[in-house]
Design a protein around this motif. Structure first.
Motif, PDB file in Angstrom:
ATOM      1  N   ILE A 131       9.549 -27.212  40.363  1.00 32.61           N
ATOM      2  CA  ILE A 131      10.236 -27.452  41.643  1.00 32.61           C
ATOM      3  C   ILE A 131      10.860 -28.848  41.631  1.00 32.61           C
ATOM      4  O   ILE A 131      12.003 -29.045  42.053  1.00 32.61           O
ATOM      5  CB  ILE A 131       9.259 -27.312  42.836  1.00 32.61           C
ATOM      6  N   SER A 132      10.128 -29.814  41.109  1.00 34.14           N
ATOM      7  CA  SER A 132      10.622 -31.180  41.066  1.00 34.14           C
ATOM      8  C   SER A 132      11.892 -31.268  40.209  1.00 34.14           C
ATOM      9  O   SER A 132      12.881 -31.897  40.604  1.00 34.14           O
ATOM     10  CB  SER A 132       9.498 -32.085  40.536  1.00 34.14           C
ATOM     11  N   ALA A 133      11.881 -30.601  39.049  1.00 34.84           N
ATOM     12  CA  ALA A 133      13.059 -30.621  38.175  1.00 34.84           C
ATOM     13  C   ALA A 133      14.253 -29.936  38.845  1.00 34.84           C
ATOM     14  O   ALA A 133      15.399 -30.384  38.732  1.00 34.84           O
ATOM     15  CB  ALA A 133      12.731 -29.924  36.859  1.00 34.84           C
ATOM     16  N   LYS A 134      13.967 -28.871  39.554  1.00 34.43           N
ATOM     17  CA  LYS A 134      15.035 -28.141  40.251  1.00 34.43           C
ATOM     18  C   LYS A 134      15.638 -29.002  41.360  1.00 34.43           C
ATOM     19  O   LYS A 134      16.865 -29.078  41.518  1.00 34.43           O
ATOM     20  CB  LYS A 134      14.473 -26.847  40.858  1.00 34.43           C
ATOM     21  N   GLN A 135      14.746 -29.631  42.127  1.00 40.28           N
ATOM     22  CA  GLN A 135      15.223 -30.476  43.237  1.00 40.28           C
ATOM     23  C   GLN A 135      16.080 -31.618  42.702  1.00 40.28           C
ATOM     24  O   GLN A 135      17.101 -31.968  43.281  1.00 40.28           O
ATOM     25  CB  GLN A 135      14.033 -31.033  44.021  1.00 40.28           C
ATOM     26  N   GLU A 136      15.635 -32.164  41.583  1.00 41.31           N
ATOM     27  CA  GLU A 136      16.354 -33.258  40.934  1.00 41.31           C
ATOM     28  C   GLU A 136      17.788 -32.825  40.595  1.00 41.31           C
ATOM     29  O   GLU A 136      18.754 -33.505  40.949  1.00 41.31           O
ATOM     30  CB  GLU A 136      15.594 -33.572  39.659  1.00 41.31           C
ATOM     31  N   SER A 137      17.928 -31.683  39.917  1.00 40.28           N
ATOM     32  CA  SER A 137      19.249 -31.168  39.535  1.00 40.28           C
ATOM     33  C   SER A 137      20.089 -30.909  40.772  1.00 40.28           C
ATOM     34  O   SER A 137      21.287 -31.195  40.796  1.00 40.28           O
ATOM     35  CB  SER A 137      19.114 -29.864  38.757  1.00 40.28           C
ATOM     36  N   HIS A 138      19.444 -30.354  41.777  1.00 39.63           N
ATOM     37  CA  HIS A 138      20.161 -30.028  42.997  1.00 39.63           C
ATOM     38  C   HIS A 138      20.687 -31.289  43.677  1.00 39.63           C
ATOM     39  O   HIS A 138      21.835 -31.341  44.123  1.00 39.63           O
ATOM     40  CB  HIS A 138      19.217 -29.257  43.932  1.00 39.63           C
ATOM     41  N   LYS A 139      19.841 -32.331  43.693  1.00 42.35           N
ATOM     42  CA  LYS A 139      20.255 -33.603  44.303  1.00 42.35           C
ATOM     43  C   LYS A 139      21.436 -34.192  43.557  1.00 42.35           C
ATOM     44  O   LYS A 139      22.375 -34.698  44.157  1.00 42.35           O
ATOM     45  CB  LYS A 139      19.087 -34.589  44.283  1.00 42.35           C
ATOM     46  N   ARG A 140      21.359 -34.113  42.214  1.00 38.97           N
ATOM     47  CA  ARG A 140      22.445 -34.650  41.395  1.00 38.97           C
ATOM     48  C   ARG A 140      23.753 -33.921  41.698  1.00 38.97           C
ATOM     49  O   ARG A 140      24.815 -34.509  41.819  1.00 38.97           O
ATOM     50  CB  ARG A 140      22.091 -34.522  39.913  1.00 38.97           C
ATOM     51  N   TRP A 141      23.626 -32.619  41.851  1.00 41.58           N
ATOM     52  CA  TRP A 141      24.805 -31.807  42.154  1.00 41.58           C
ATOM     53  C   TRP A 141      25.399 -32.215  43.510  1.00 41.58           C
ATOM     54  O   TRP A 141      26.611 -32.412  43.636  1.00 41.58           O
ATOM     55  CB  TRP A 141      24.409 -30.327  42.161  1.00 41.58           C
ATOM     56  N   LEU A 142      24.530 -32.381  44.505  1.00 38.37           N
ATOM     57  CA  LEU A 142      25.003 -32.790  45.838  1.00 38.37           C
ATOM     58  C   LEU A 142      25.721 -34.138  45.765  1.00 38.37           C
ATOM     59  O   LEU A 142      26.770 -34.327  46.384  1.00 38.37           O
ATOM     60  CB  LEU A 142      23.830 -32.877  46.816  1.00 38.37           C
ATOM     61  N   GLN A 143      25.166 -35.079  44.978  1.00 35.41           N
ATOM     62  CA  GLN A 143      25.775 -36.404  44.817  1.00 35.41           C
ATOM     63  C   GLN A 143      27.151 -36.279  44.189  1.00 35.41           C
ATOM     64  O   GLN A 143      28.111 -36.880  44.645  1.00 35.41           O
ATOM     65  CB  GLN A 143      24.890 -37.287  43.937  1.00 35.41           C
ATOM     66  N   GLU A 144      27.236 -35.466  43.128  1.00 34.87           N
ATOM     67  CA  GLU A 144      28.518 -35.336  42.423  1.00 34.87           C
ATOM     68  C   GLU A 144      29.561 -34.673  43.296  1.00 34.87           C
ATOM     69  O   GLU A 144      30.740 -35.025  43.237  1.00 34.87           O
ATOM     70  CB  GLU A 144      28.326 -34.569  41.118  1.00 34.87           C
ATOM     71  N   VAL A 145      29.114 -33.713  44.100  1.00 32.70           N
ATOM     72  CA  VAL A 145      30.057 -33.063  45.031  1.00 32.70           C
ATOM     73  C   VAL A 145      30.574 -34.102  46.027  1.00 32.70           C
ATOM     74  O   VAL A 145      31.780 -34.195  46.273  1.00 32.70           O
ATOM     75  CB  VAL A 145      29.378 -31.875  45.766  1.00 32.70           C
ATOM     76  N   ALA A 146      29.653 -34.906  46.563  1.00 32.04           N
ATOM     77  CA  ALA A 146      30.046 -35.937  47.525  1.00 32.04           C
ATOM     78  C   ALA A 146      30.994 -36.937  46.873  1.00 32.04           C
ATOM     79  O   ALA A 146      31.998 -37.349  47.458  1.00 32.04           O
ATOM     80  CB  ALA A 146      28.801 -36.642  48.064  1.00 32.04           C
ATOM     81  N   PHE A 147      30.704 -37.318  45.628  1.00 31.20           N
ATOM     82  CA  PHE A 147      31.488 -38.294  44.875  1.00 31.20           C
ATOM     83  C   PHE A 147      32.908 -37.786  44.647  1.00 31.20           C
ATOM     84  O   PHE A 147      33.883 -38.523  44.757  1.00 31.20           O
ATOM     85  CB  PHE A 147      30.784 -38.551  43.534  1.00 31.20           C
ATOM     86  N   ALA A 148      33.023 -36.482  44.333  1.00 30.59           N
ATOM     87  CA  ALA A 148      34.330 -35.904  43.995  1.00 30.59           C
ATOM     88  C   ALA A 148      35.259 -35.832  45.191  1.00 30.59           C
ATOM     89  O   ALA A 148      36.464 -35.673  45.045  1.00 30.59           O
ATOM     90  CB  ALA A 148      34.135 -34.515  43.401  1.00 30.59           C
ATOM     91  N   THR A 149      34.696 -35.933  46.402  1.00 33.82           N
ATOM     92  CA  THR A 149      35.559 -35.832  47.585  1.00 33.82           C
ATOM     93  C   THR A 149      36.150 -37.194  47.969  1.00 33.82           C
ATOM     94  O   THR A 149      36.834 -37.316  48.975  1.00 33.82           O
ATOM     95  CB  THR A 149      34.777 -35.267  48.786  1.00 33.82           C
ATOM     96  N   TYR A 150      35.865 -38.232  47.166  1.00 35.75           N
ATOM     97  CA  TYR A 150      36.439 -39.561  47.428  1.00 35.75           C
ATOM     98  C   TYR A 150      37.464 -39.918  46.362  1.00 35.75           C
ATOM     99  O   TYR A 150      37.542 -39.255  45.333  1.00 35.75           O
ATOM    100  CB  TYR A 150      35.324 -40.627  47.430  1.00 35.75           C
ATOM    101  N   GLY A 151      38.201 -40.984  46.598  1.00 35.47           N
ATOM    102  CA  GLY A 151      39.105 -41.528  45.590  1.00 35.47           C
ATOM    103  C   GLY A 151      40.482 -40.903  45.617  1.00 35.47           C
ATOM    104  O   GLY A 151      40.770 -40.037  46.444  1.00 35.47           O
ATOM    105  N   PRO A 152      41.368 -41.369  44.681  1.00 41.78           N
ATOM    106  CA  PRO A 152      42.756 -40.923  44.691  1.00 41.78           C
ATOM    107  C   PRO A 152      42.908 -39.439  44.375  1.00 41.78           C
ATOM    108  O   PRO A 152      43.759 -38.770  44.930  1.00 41.78           O
ATOM    109  CB  PRO A 152      43.413 -41.802  43.633  1.00 41.78           C
TER     110      PRO A 152
ATOM    111  N   ILE B  54      32.158 -28.146  40.412  1.00 39.38           N
ATOM    112  CA  ILE B  54      31.055 -28.909  39.810  1.00 39.38           C
ATOM    113  C   ILE B  54      29.861 -28.001  39.555  1.00 39.38           C
ATOM    114  O   ILE B  54      29.398 -27.309  40.455  1.00 39.38           O
ATOM    115  CB  ILE B  54      30.657 -30.102  40.706  1.00 39.38           C
ATOM    116  N   ARG B  55      29.445 -27.997  38.303  1.00 45.19           N
ATOM    117  CA  ARG B  55      28.336 -27.130  37.915  1.00 45.19           C
ATOM    118  C   ARG B  55      27.230 -27.960  37.285  1.00 45.19           C
ATOM    119  O   ARG B  55      27.452 -28.612  36.266  1.00 45.19           O
ATOM    120  CB  ARG B  55      28.817 -26.091  36.895  1.00 45.19           C
ATOM    121  N   ILE B  56      26.057 -27.924  37.882  1.00 46.12           N
ATOM    122  CA  ILE B  56      24.892 -28.524  37.230  1.00 46.12           C
ATOM    123  C   ILE B  56      23.817 -27.458  37.202  1.00 46.12           C
ATOM    124  O   ILE B  56      23.392 -26.980  38.253  1.00 46.12           O
ATOM    125  CB  ILE B  56      24.398 -29.782  37.986  1.00 46.12           C
TER     126      ILE B  56
END
Ligand SMILES: [Zn+2]
Length: 506
Positions: free
Chosen positions: A45-66, A78-80
């Motif tokens: 569960i911990s490993a899954k949550q970790e991957s999921h959090k990373r995915w959420l971060q990357e999704v949030a990151f991709a919505t910023y910038g030029p 984005i696929r993790i």
């Protein structure tokens, strides 16, 4: 030459639950094994949550910038991957080997987590299958949450998977049967053999199961060992060969029964029988209240406190077993007597929702509703329904589930006139139109039977057979060619297709 009759059989999956009688040392070992399975669950569960959090971060990151993506685009591109059981295989092997070597040399072993905790001596001592079982449960929890989140899973919302906590989560582990080296077996009728673990005595015996295994009609597929209250149980999942369910003449003649599961009486049947509510909760209430009072007055974490917690758990367990016993008795009685059983599709979760309301909109009659909820849960209608579902499937009886919004209790079973209102406290149904006076639950049961009768009317004659309420005759069928004639050669014994037995009448 004699022609052997070929029995028509089918394979079902079911479980045999047996009470274990471990020695104190074995009971401790069982706890350790359950702890190991829990650790694997939490690790996954911990490993899954970790991957999921990373995915959420990357999704949030991709919505910023030029070159920002929209959130929808980002979510799609984005696929993790979320790690699942096969991804832990190599890690599990490596860690177990490492622990085994270190234990052999008498060295301290680093913990499962890299936080300096001491070694887990159980990791290599526990059967691998029990550990994999924990990982698999984590996969299931995660997938259930995902499916529920996406709206492709029926039923109540499934929450985000949480960690299992010692003392809170149920102690349990599962070992699957390996066909190459079949380890789970009955050593004797009194002892269960679990690979790596050894032999544990049964509290009673497993003669009935042993007989079936010897005859070859039962094959063990897995065992789940779990603790409930003060007892350890082994639930042996098996594949069992049973004769194709066929309705006996007696059941066909009996026809359909309508069942109204209630609070006042456990069940009211459309033939006028009332089955009393055993009121299990009330029978333990005084003892429970006394224990809880003492618990409240004891020092949390003290020896007395621990003993009381243990006693309360024991009482709750006893209660659950009694409730289960009554549910099985009722289901057996119904399934063995009738060709068709009509029940209402009760929304138990909705029915037992609290009337408390919100701060802005406080509910009314909260206390009374809470009492009713307790009574409904005391009868456990959902459990009765679940037991009926599989028992009917094994016996050939047809289960008809009547739609949730049919007015079964407000309608007169004689003339069909519906009442606007029927207060819960009115035990007798009195029809103003035709003068019918009847127990309200029996009236409802008769309505349920009538609806079940209509719902099964469309079924092919071969399934329906004599399932006609009140009509005591078997529909005449044209004789069919029988590839496997029996001794009598009457063409009756044939391998009929198993119909779907649960019918939802909306
Ligand atoms: Zn009437």
């Amino acid at each position: 030459m004699t022609i052997q009759a070929v029995p028509a059989t089918t394979v079902i999956r079911r479980a045999y639950r047996l009470t274990l009688d471990p020695t104190p040392r074995q009971a401790q070992m069982l706890s350790h094994w359950a702890g190991a399975a829990r650790a694997m669950y939490n690790h996954s569960i911990s490993a899954k949550q970790e991957s999921h959090k990373r995915w959420l971060q990357e999704v949030a990151f991709a919505t910023y910038g030029p070159v920002a993506l929209t959130e929808e685009q980002a979510r799609k591109t984005i696929r993790i991957p979320i790690p699942s059981t096969p991804d832990f295989n190599a890690w599990l092997t490596g860690t177990r080997n490492f622990h085994r070597e270190a234990a052999g040399k008498g060295l301290p072993v680093p913990g499962l987590r890299d936080d300096g905790r001491e070694h887990e001596p159980w990791l290599h001592a526990v059967n691998r299958s029990a550990l994999v079982g924990g990982l698999r449960n984590a996969d299931r929890a995660w997938n259930n949450w995902m499916a529920s989140f996406k709206g492709i899973r029926a039923g109540r919302r499934v929450g985000y998977p949480r960690f299992k906590k010692r003392g809170v989560a149920r102690d349990s582990f599962t070992i699957t049967h390996d066909r190459k080296s079949p380890g789970i077996r009955l050593a004797t009728t009194r002892r269960l053999r679990i690979p790596t673990f050894g032999e544990i005595r049964f509290h009673d015996h497993a003669k009935h199961l042993q007989r079936k295994i010897r005859r070859g009609t039962v094959e063990i597929t897995s065992v789940t060992v779990s603790r409930h209250g003060h007892r350890w149980y082994a639930s042996l999942a098996v594949e069992e060969t049973i004769p194709v369910p066929r309705l006996s003449k007696r059941k066909r003649t009996a026809g359909i029964i309508g069942v109204d599961l209630g609070v006042h009486t456990l069940a009211a049947l459309s033939n006028g029988d009332l089955i009393a509510n055993p009121k299990i909760k009330a029978s333990h209430a005084r003892k429970l209240a006394r224990l809880q009072k003492r618990l409240a007055r004891s020092q949390k974490g003290s020896r007395t406190w621990k003993q009381l917690v243990h006693k309360i758990g024991r009482l709750a367990h006893l209660e659950a077993r009694q409730r289960e016993g009554y549910a099985h008795d009722l289901a057996n009685r119904l399934v063995k007597t009738w060709a068709g059983i009509g029940i209402e599709d009760l929304n138990v979760a909705g029915m037992t929702r609290s009337a408390r309301g919100t701060i802005e909109k406080p509910g009314r009659n909260v206390h009374a509703k809470a009492g009713l909820n307790r009574s409904i849960l005391d009868v456990a209608p959902a459990q009765i329904r679940r037991i009926l579902e599989y028992k009917t499937a094994w016996s050939g009886t047809c289960l008809v589930v009547i739609g949730r919004f049919e007015p079964t209790s407000k309608k007169c079973s004689a003339c069909g006139v519906e009442k606007d209102k029927l207060p819960r406290k009115e035990r007798i149904f009195h029809c103003d139109a035709c003068g019918l006076t009847l127990d309200r639950d029996i009236n409802a049961a008769i309505n349920i039977a009538a609806l079940a009768d209509v719902a099964t009317a469309e079924l092919p004659v071969s399934i329906r057979r004599g399932i006609v309420h009140g009509r005591h005759e078997t529909p005449v069928e044209p004789p069919r060619a029988n590839p496997f004639p029996t001794r009598a050669g009457n063409g009756r014994r044939r391998n009929v297709d198993r119909p779907a037995r649960v019918i939802f009448a909306q």
